[in-house]
Design a protein around this motif. Sequence first.
Motif, PDB file in Angstrom:
ATOM      1  N   ALA A 100       2.927   3.910  -9.720  1.00  0.00           N
ATOM      2  CA  ALA A 100       2.232   3.510  -8.491  1.00  0.00           C
ATOM      3  C   ALA A 100       3.038   3.903  -7.270  1.00  0.00           C
ATOM      4  O   ALA A 100       4.267   3.918  -7.282  1.00  0.00           O
ATOM      5  N   ILE A 101       2.331   4.222  -6.185  1.00  0.00           N
ATOM      6  CA  ILE A 101       2.980   4.576  -4.918  1.00  0.00           C
ATOM      7  C   ILE A 101       2.934   3.367  -4.002  1.00  0.00           C
ATOM      8  O   ILE A 101       1.865   2.919  -3.599  1.00  0.00           O
ATOM      9  N   GLY A 102       4.106   2.815  -3.648  1.00  0.00           N
ATOM     10  CA  GLY A 102       4.160   1.651  -2.770  1.00  0.00           C
ATOM     11  C   GLY A 102       4.824   1.952  -1.449  1.00  0.00           C
ATOM     12  O   GLY A 102       5.381   1.055  -0.816  1.00  0.00           O
ATOM     13  N   MET A 103       4.766   3.206  -1.003  1.00  0.00           N
ATOM     14  CA  MET A 103       5.445   3.610   0.224  1.00  0.00           C
ATOM     15  C   MET A 103       4.520   3.459   1.429  1.00  0.00           C
ATOM     16  O   MET A 103       3.299   3.628   1.308  1.00  0.00           O
ATOM     17  N   VAL A 104       5.104   3.157   2.587  1.00  0.00           N
ATOM     18  CA  VAL A 104       4.309   2.811   3.758  1.00  0.00           C
ATOM     19  C   VAL A 104       4.245   3.935   4.790  1.00  0.00           C
ATOM     20  O   VAL A 104       3.432   3.881   5.705  1.00  0.00           O
ATOM     21  N   LEU A 105       5.091   4.956   4.667  1.00  0.00           N
ATOM     22  CA  LEU A 105       5.080   6.049   5.647  1.00  0.00           C
ATOM     23  C   LEU A 105       5.808   7.253   5.069  1.00  0.00           C
ATOM     24  O   LEU A 105       6.475   7.170   4.042  1.00  0.00           O
ATOM     25  N   THR A 106       5.693   8.377   5.776  1.00  0.00           N
ATOM     26  CA  THR A 106       6.461   9.576   5.459  1.00  0.00           C
ATOM     27  C   THR A 106       7.477   9.797   6.568  1.00  0.00           C
ATOM     28  O   THR A 106       7.102   9.873   7.744  1.00  0.00           O
ATOM     29  N   ASP A 163      -3.074   9.216   4.242  1.00  0.00           N
ATOM     30  CA  ASP A 163      -3.452   8.010   4.988  1.00  0.00           C
ATOM     31  C   ASP A 163      -2.245   7.132   5.327  1.00  0.00           C
ATOM     32  O   ASP A 163      -2.356   5.902   5.356  1.00  0.00           O
ATOM     33  N   ALA A 164      -1.119   7.733   5.582  1.00  0.00           N
ATOM     34  CA  ALA A 164       0.088   6.985   5.946  1.00  0.00           C
ATOM     35  C   ALA A 164       0.690   7.594   7.209  1.00  0.00           C
ATOM     36  O   ALA A 164       0.594   8.806   7.434  1.00  0.00           O
ATOM     37  N   PRO A 165       1.304   6.763   8.060  1.00  0.00           N
ATOM     38  CA  PRO A 165       1.920   7.296   9.282  1.00  0.00           C
ATOM     39  C   PRO A 165       3.045   8.280   8.965  1.00  0.00           C
ATOM     40  O   PRO A 165       3.662   8.236   7.900  1.00  0.00           O
TER      41      PRO A 165
END
Length: 351
Positions: A28-34, A120-122
């Motif tokens: 699963a990907i639980g990251m909030v931004l790049t 879809d991530a900042p």
Amino acid sequence: MKIDLTETTASAINKALVQGRRAVGTPAIGMVLTLVIVTDEENAYDALKAANDASREHPSRTLVVIKRVSRSPRDRAKARLDAEVRVGTDAGTGETVILRLYGEAIDHAQSVVLPLLLPDAPVVVWWAVNAPLNPAKDPLGALAQRRVTDAYAAEQPIEELTGRADSYTPGDTDLSWTRITPWRSMLAAALDQAPCTVTSAVVEGEEFNPSCELLGMWLASRLDVPVTRTDSAGPGLTAVRMESSGGTIVLDRADGSLATLSMPGQPDRAVALKRRETSELLAEELRRLDPDDIYAAALKYGVERLQVAGKGTAAADDKPAPAGGEAAAQGQDAPAKPAAKKAGAKKAAAK
């Protein structure tokens, strides 16, 4: 887990990321931004370490872009991409991809980075060194909602601030500004405790430190008073003195760790004002993705409007001062100000 890829493509890198996640048991990907870090080989280790530490608070996919210029004319013409994919304990709490670009790929870094952004991530771009004069118009900066630079890493930090003011776009920020957040909070709180009218201020700090100029510009823009810039042996910012109708307010930090706050009619107080690591500064900037209007106002006030101790008003036909130190901060003195604003209106200036 580390996966090395030579002469690869963005598609192969994405497959390696999936393979790495499955291998370490976190599909699963639980990251909030790049977070995109633009740096050189010399500074890549420190920049990546700071990003990994910041990822404990902001799990992210970190893309490190290193542009490698070959000495051979034949190699310079050949586009090549090498990558190192890190997942699990080797990548903090997110994922890390180190991209080394060669030849014509250097001029198309955005084409390499774009397929690797989280959907879809900042996106935040941080230039650890050699930031462009206009980050928003840089091909990588155009992909981001936030663009982080560091004037302190520039060869001419004070001139760098002037360039930042000319090219400012909402979403821009600088780690030199982030370094003074505790100072701004402390000074705003001091003015709340001592209702008075501030008439002038002095900012003291080491030469060629853009944080000192930014703090002076912030005080001048928010208080509408003349601010004088003086040099000290450091480290960094060492003192701020504000003359007011009730007396002198002083925040003095001589050792870079513990400061003393002196206010009229009150006993001196020791306050923690430690110099922070790059990872802490980066984590603070990643907490907000909206434009920093206070930074914009301070930046656009202008370094040249700060006064320099021991010098009078610059003549109208004087040439601009060179960057760095007292000469850079001199420029043309700020014009005489009307009566200073009341202190109660300043607390919104701190982040």
